[in-house]
Design a protein around this motif. Sequence first.
Motif, PDB file in Angstrom:
ATOM      1  N   GLU A 196     -22.270  44.502  -6.793  1.00 54.74           N
ATOM      2  CA  GLU A 196     -22.947  44.358  -8.089  1.00 54.74           C
ATOM      3  C   GLU A 196     -22.778  45.668  -8.857  1.00 54.74           C
ATOM      4  O   GLU A 196     -21.838  45.811  -9.626  1.00 54.74           O
ATOM      5  N   LEU A 197     -23.628  46.634  -8.589  1.00 59.05           N
ATOM      6  CA  LEU A 197     -23.418  47.929  -9.234  1.00 59.05           C
ATOM      7  C   LEU A 197     -22.440  48.781  -8.427  1.00 59.05           C
ATOM      8  O   LEU A 197     -21.988  49.824  -8.877  1.00 59.05           O
ATOM      9  N   ALA A 198     -22.120  48.324  -7.216  1.00 59.52           N
ATOM     10  CA  ALA A 198     -21.043  48.950  -6.452  1.00 59.52           C
ATOM     11  C   ALA A 198     -19.797  48.100  -6.701  1.00 59.52           C
ATOM     12  O   ALA A 198     -19.892  46.986  -7.222  1.00 59.52           O
ATOM     13  N   THR A 199     -18.635  48.643  -6.359  1.00 56.87           N
ATOM     14  CA  THR A 199     -17.447  47.793  -6.444  1.00 56.87           C
ATOM     15  C   THR A 199     -16.895  47.529  -5.050  1.00 56.87           C
ATOM     16  O   THR A 199     -16.070  46.656  -4.861  1.00 56.87           O
ATOM     17  N   GLY A 200     -17.353  48.298  -4.065  1.00 57.41           N
ATOM     18  CA  GLY A 200     -16.890  48.067  -2.706  1.00 57.41           C
ATOM     19  C   GLY A 200     -17.454  49.107  -1.767  1.00 57.41           C
ATOM     20  O   GLY A 200     -18.143  50.035  -2.193  1.00 57.41           O
ATOM     21  N   TYR A 201     -17.188  48.932  -0.466  1.00 53.79           N
ATOM     22  CA  TYR A 201     -17.649  49.932   0.492  1.00 53.79           C
ATOM     23  C   TYR A 201     -16.636  50.054   1.617  1.00 53.79           C
ATOM     24  O   TYR A 201     -15.787  49.183   1.822  1.00 53.79           O
TER      25      TYR A 201
ATOM     26  N   ARG B 119     -17.800  51.615 -12.614  1.00 53.78           N
ATOM     27  CA  ARG B 119     -17.697  52.516 -13.755  1.00 53.78           C
ATOM     28  C   ARG B 119     -18.117  51.793 -15.031  1.00 53.78           C
ATOM     29  O   ARG B 119     -18.181  50.574 -15.060  1.00 53.78           O
ATOM     30  N   ASN B 120     -18.359  52.570 -16.080  1.00 49.95           N
ATOM     31  CA  ASN B 120     -18.702  52.012 -17.393  1.00 49.95           C
ATOM     32  C   ASN B 120     -19.963  51.161 -17.388  1.00 49.95           C
ATOM     33  O   ASN B 120     -20.031  50.133 -18.042  1.00 49.95           O
ATOM     34  N   VAL B 121     -20.936  51.564 -16.596  1.00 48.81           N
ATOM     35  CA  VAL B 121     -22.218  50.872 -16.622  1.00 48.81           C
ATOM     36  C   VAL B 121     -23.235  51.818 -17.250  1.00 48.81           C
ATOM     37  O   VAL B 121     -23.301  52.989 -16.871  1.00 48.81           O
ATOM     38  N   THR B 122     -23.962  51.322 -18.247  1.00 49.92           N
ATOM     39  CA  THR B 122     -25.019  52.165 -18.823  1.00 49.92           C
ATOM     40  C   THR B 122     -26.368  51.504 -18.630  1.00 49.92           C
ATOM     41  O   THR B 122     -26.477  50.283 -18.607  1.00 49.92           O
ATOM     42  N   PHE B 123     -27.377  52.334 -18.463  1.00 47.37           N
ATOM     43  CA  PHE B 123     -28.743  51.825 -18.406  1.00 47.37           C
ATOM     44  C   PHE B 123     -29.175  51.403 -19.803  1.00 47.37           C
ATOM     45  O   PHE B 123     -28.539  51.766 -20.799  1.00 47.37           O
ATOM     46  N   HIS B 124     -30.276  50.668 -19.871  1.00 48.15           N
ATOM     47  CA  HIS B 124     -30.769  50.187 -21.164  1.00 48.15           C
ATOM     48  C   HIS B 124     -31.138  51.332 -22.108  1.00 48.15           C
ATOM     49  O   HIS B 124     -31.219  51.154 -23.310  1.00 48.15           O
ATOM     50  N   ASP B 125     -31.381  52.520 -21.546  1.00 47.74           N
ATOM     51  CA  ASP B 125     -31.726  53.649 -22.417  1.00 47.74           C
ATOM     52  C   ASP B 125     -30.498  54.471 -22.794  1.00 47.74           C
ATOM     53  O   ASP B 125     -30.618  55.542 -23.373  1.00 47.74           O
ATOM     54  N   GLY B 126     -29.311  53.969 -22.428  1.00 47.92           N
ATOM     55  CA  GLY B 126     -28.092  54.662 -22.815  1.00 47.92           C
ATOM     56  C   GLY B 126     -27.560  55.638 -21.776  1.00 47.92           C
ATOM     57  O   GLY B 126     -26.436  56.114 -21.887  1.00 47.92           O
ATOM     58  N   THR B 127     -28.360  55.942 -20.767  1.00 42.93           N
ATOM     59  CA  THR B 127     -27.906  56.836 -19.700  1.00 42.93           C
ATOM     60  C   THR B 127     -26.739  56.181 -18.954  1.00 42.93           C
ATOM     61  O   THR B 127     -26.761  54.984 -18.701  1.00 42.93           O
ATOM     62  N   ILE B 128     -25.748  56.993 -18.605  1.00 42.69           N
ATOM     63  CA  ILE B 128     -24.621  56.447 -17.858  1.00 42.69           C
ATOM     64  C   ILE B 128     -24.979  56.376 -16.374  1.00 42.69           C
ATOM     65  O   ILE B 128     -25.563  57.305 -15.825  1.00 42.69           O
ATOM     66  N   MET B 129     -24.636  55.239 -15.740  1.00 45.40           N
ATOM     67  CA  MET B 129     -24.928  55.107 -14.317  1.00 45.40           C
ATOM     68  C   MET B 129     -23.825  55.754 -13.504  1.00 45.40           C
ATOM     69  O   MET B 129     -22.693  55.286 -13.519  1.00 45.40           O
TER      70      MET B 129
ATOM     71  N   ASP C 193     -18.297  61.576  -8.840  1.00 45.17           N
ATOM     72  CA  ASP C 193     -19.284  60.944  -9.717  1.00 45.17           C
ATOM     73  C   ASP C 193     -19.440  59.444  -9.481  1.00 45.17           C
ATOM     74  O   ASP C 193     -20.418  58.845  -9.896  1.00 45.17           O
ATOM     75  N   TYR C 194     -18.444  58.832  -8.854  1.00 46.08           N
ATOM     76  CA  TYR C 194     -18.541  57.394  -8.633  1.00 46.08           C
ATOM     77  C   TYR C 194     -18.396  57.012  -7.163  1.00 46.08           C
ATOM     78  O   TYR C 194     -18.020  55.893  -6.844  1.00 46.08           O
TER      79      TYR C 194
END
Lengths: 316, 533
Positions: free
Chosen positions: B81-86, B100-110, B144-145
Motif C-alpha cells: 500500500e504505502l510500501a511498494t515491496g519488501y 514515492r510521490n505520496v503526500t499527506f493531506h497537509d502537503g507533507t511528503i511521505m 529516503d525511501y
Amino acid sequence: MLKEYFIRRALYLLPVLIFISFMSFSLIYIAPGDPAEIMMTSPSGGYDEAAVEAFRIAHGLDQPFYIQYLNWLKHAAVGDFGYSYMSEQSVFETVLDAFRNTLTLSVLALAIALVIAIPLGVVSALKRNTVVDDACRFGALLGVSMPNFLQAYLMIILFSVIIHWLPASGFGHGTDISYMILPAIVLGTGSAAIMMRMIRSSMLDVMGKEYIQTARGKGMSEKIVIIRHALKNALVPVITVIGLSIGFLLNGSVVVETIFGWSGIGNLVVNSILSHDYMMVQGSVLFVAIIFLLINFFVDIVYVWANPEIRYDRNS
Amino acid sequence: MTLRMKLSLACTAVFFAIIICTGCVQTEDSEEKVLRVALTTGPDTGGSLDPSISWEGWPMRRTGIYETLFSYDENMNLQPELATGYKQLNDTEWEIQLRRNVTFHDGTIMEADAVISSINRILDPSNSRSSEYSFIKNVYKTDDYTIVVETNESYAPTIFMFTDTIMSIVSPNAENLDTEPVGTGPYRFVSFEPGASIELVKNPDYWGEAPKIDRIIIQYSKDAAARTLLLKSGDVDITRDVLQSEYATLEADPDTNIVSKETLRTYFMYINEGKAPFDDVRVRQSLNYAIDRQEIVDTALEGVAGSPAVGIFPDIMPWNANDKIEAYEYNPEKALELFAEAGITQGSDGRLYYNGKPFTVEIQTYTKQSVHQPMAEVIAAQFEKIGITTIIKIAETNSISSDAAAGKYDLALYSWGVAPVGDPDYFMYSHFLSTGTYASTWLRYSNPQVDEWILEARAETDEEKRAELYDMIQEQVQNDAVLVCIAYKKEIDGLSPISRVLRFIQTNTRSLQRKWNLPEELKNERQNYRTLE
C-alpha cells in the motif's frame, strides 16, 4: 426564611454527593473481572498479557481500592474526572460536550411537552367527563403506556420511510433542527402525558376552591378566572413534575438517543458501558447524578418561592 | 407576557421548525456525489481519532483517511500500500521499500523519516499496545525511501504486523491527531461528531486511482432496527450489520439490495480441559460429534449469517486447512459410543450419567454478539437430545473471563476475529501453545508436539514450510478436539437501489470495506457497471 432554607438544603447535597461518588466508583469494581484485562482485549477477541500488566501499572489499578477511590475523588472534586481508558481524552470535556447536545434536545422536548400538556390539561379539566376529556385522557394514557422505543420506530416509519419528511436518525452537526424533531417529539410526548394528567387533576382541584367561586362572584370573566386564578395556582404542584421531567430529559434518554444516534449523554453512557470505558462511565454517572441533584434542588427552591404557603421551617 | 402569548410563541417556534426541516430535506443533492453510510461503531467514547490509540485504527481505516504499509485485497492476498515491496535481508532484518510521490493531506511528503516516526509512536512503551510489537528491536532508514525493520529474533509475521490499522502512517507535522486526522488515504477529514457521524471529502491528490465520490458521510448507529430504517427511508446508501432476521424482508423489497459476505470471525466453544471429564479427549470429541452445525446455521443464523465450521480458520483465510483435516460430522451415535468409553453412560431414563450423577454441562456465553444466545440454545437442545443435562449461563465477558481464569467453567461460547493481521500466528500462539494466554488459563491445553510446531512456524520465513507446519497444527488440535468450532460468521449488509449503489461502486471500495470484506456480489456489479460504460 427562604435564604436559610436555601443554605440548609444546599448542605444536604454534600453527603448525597459523596455517597453517589462512592457508588459510581465502586459499582464498576463490584462487577466481576479485571478492568485492565477488559480494556486491553481487542475487538477481535484476545488480549496480550504484557499489555494488560503495563496498563494496570500505568493507570494505578494495582493499588488498593480505597486509594484508587480517594485519588479519583480528589481529582473529581476540582472537576478533573480523569481520562478515558479507551481514547485517552478528558472525561470531563467529553461529558460536557455530550451534555450540551442533550441540553439542546431537552429544551425542544420540554417546549413540545408544555405546548401539548398545558392546553390539553386545562381543556380536559374544564370539559370534564365529556368526549373531549375522554379523548385527552385516552391520549395521555397512550403516551404514558407506549414505550419510547416503539413510538420512536413508529414515528420513523411514518415520517421517514413513508412520507420522507424527516431523516430517520442522525445528528447532523447538532444544529440542523430536522434531526431533532423526531427525538424531541418522542421525548416530549412522554413527559407531556404525565404533565397533562397532573395539570388536569390539579385544575379540577383548584376549580372547586372557594376563591374561584369568589372570583366568579366578583363578576370576572371566565377567561380571567381560569388563566389568572385557576391555572396559576394549579401549576404549583405541576412544577415538581416539570422539574423531574427536566431532570430526566437532561440526563439523556438512553433509548431515544441510541435509536436516533444522537450524540448526547445517554448515548455516551451506553457506549462507555459497552466498551467498558471505566473512567468514562464513572465520570458520566457522577455528572448526571449531580445534574439531577441540582435540578431537584432548584425545583424545591422554586416550589417554596412560587407558593409562599409552603414553609419548610423546622419550627412551623 | 400573558400565557396566551407564550403559548402562541411556542407554537410558532414548533411550526417554524417543521417548515425549516422539510425545506432542508428537499434541497439535497446537486452535482456533488455524496455517499451516506451507516456503521455500527465509530471511534470510541471520548472520540479520539488517533489510530495509534488502542483499537481506534479500525474505525479510522473505514473512513479512508489512513493507510498502512501493507494491506490485503479482497481475496486476502497481501498487497503493498504505502510500501511498494519488501525483502528479507537475513533472519532478523526486513527491508521495506516505500512508495514515492505520496503526500499527506497537509502537503507533507511521505518518506522514511515520516514512516519511522509513525511506527515509533506504537513502539513507545507508553503506547498501550506496544507489547504486541516488542519483537521489533529497531527501525532505521537506509535512504529516503527505504527502511529496515530489525527484529529481536526470527519472526515470520513481521510484515503482516504492518497491516494492523494501529500501524497507520500519520503525518509527522499533524498538530492534533486526536481531533484532526492527517493521513495519505483517498479521503480527507472534514468533521466529526462523537458517537454520531464523521464527514469526509475526496483527496484530489491521492496517489492511487482517483476517488470517484466527492463526499462521504458515515453515520454511527448501534441500533440494528434504526440502521435498517435509515436504509429504507433513503437516508443512507449502505448499512452494515443488518440483523439476519431482516434478511428475508429486505431481500423481497425491490428498493433494497442485500448481501451476505464471509468474515474472519469464527464462533466456537472453549472446553475446560482442567476439569473432569473434559480432560478426556473422547469426551471432547463426543461434544464435537453431538452438535449439528448445519442446524445451528439454519436456525440461530437463519441460514444467512454464517456457514458451518470445520477448523478454527474460516475458508477465506488462506492459512486454513479445512480441506485437509477431518470435520466432525453430526453423529449422535458416535458421540454416545465415545461417551460410554469415557465412562459417561446412559441410564435407564435415557439420560447420560457420569460417576453416578447426571452428566451436566454448563455453557457460558455473552450477548454482545447477538447470535451467541440463540446459538447456545440450539446447542443445548442438541445436547439434551442425547441426554446431556445442559445449562446456559448468560454473563458479561469479564465475568466469564474470571470464571475461566479460576478454572470454574465447562464450556464457553465465544467468537473471535481469528486473524486481525491475516497471520495465523496470532490465534495459534495464544490458544494452542501451552504457555499462551488462552491455552494456559482457559483451555488448559498442552501438547509438546504442537508447542514445538508453533514456535517453529513463528520463526519459519519460508511460506510453504510455514504453511505445512500450520496444517499439521490444525490437524492435531482437531484430533485433540481442543475447541468445538461451530460456524464462520457472515456479515449482512444492506444497499440502496442500484442507481445509488453504483455511486458507491465507482469509488475505491477499499476505503469503506475493511480490506478483505468486499462482497462477491459487489465485484460482479462493478463489472456490470463497467460494461454499462
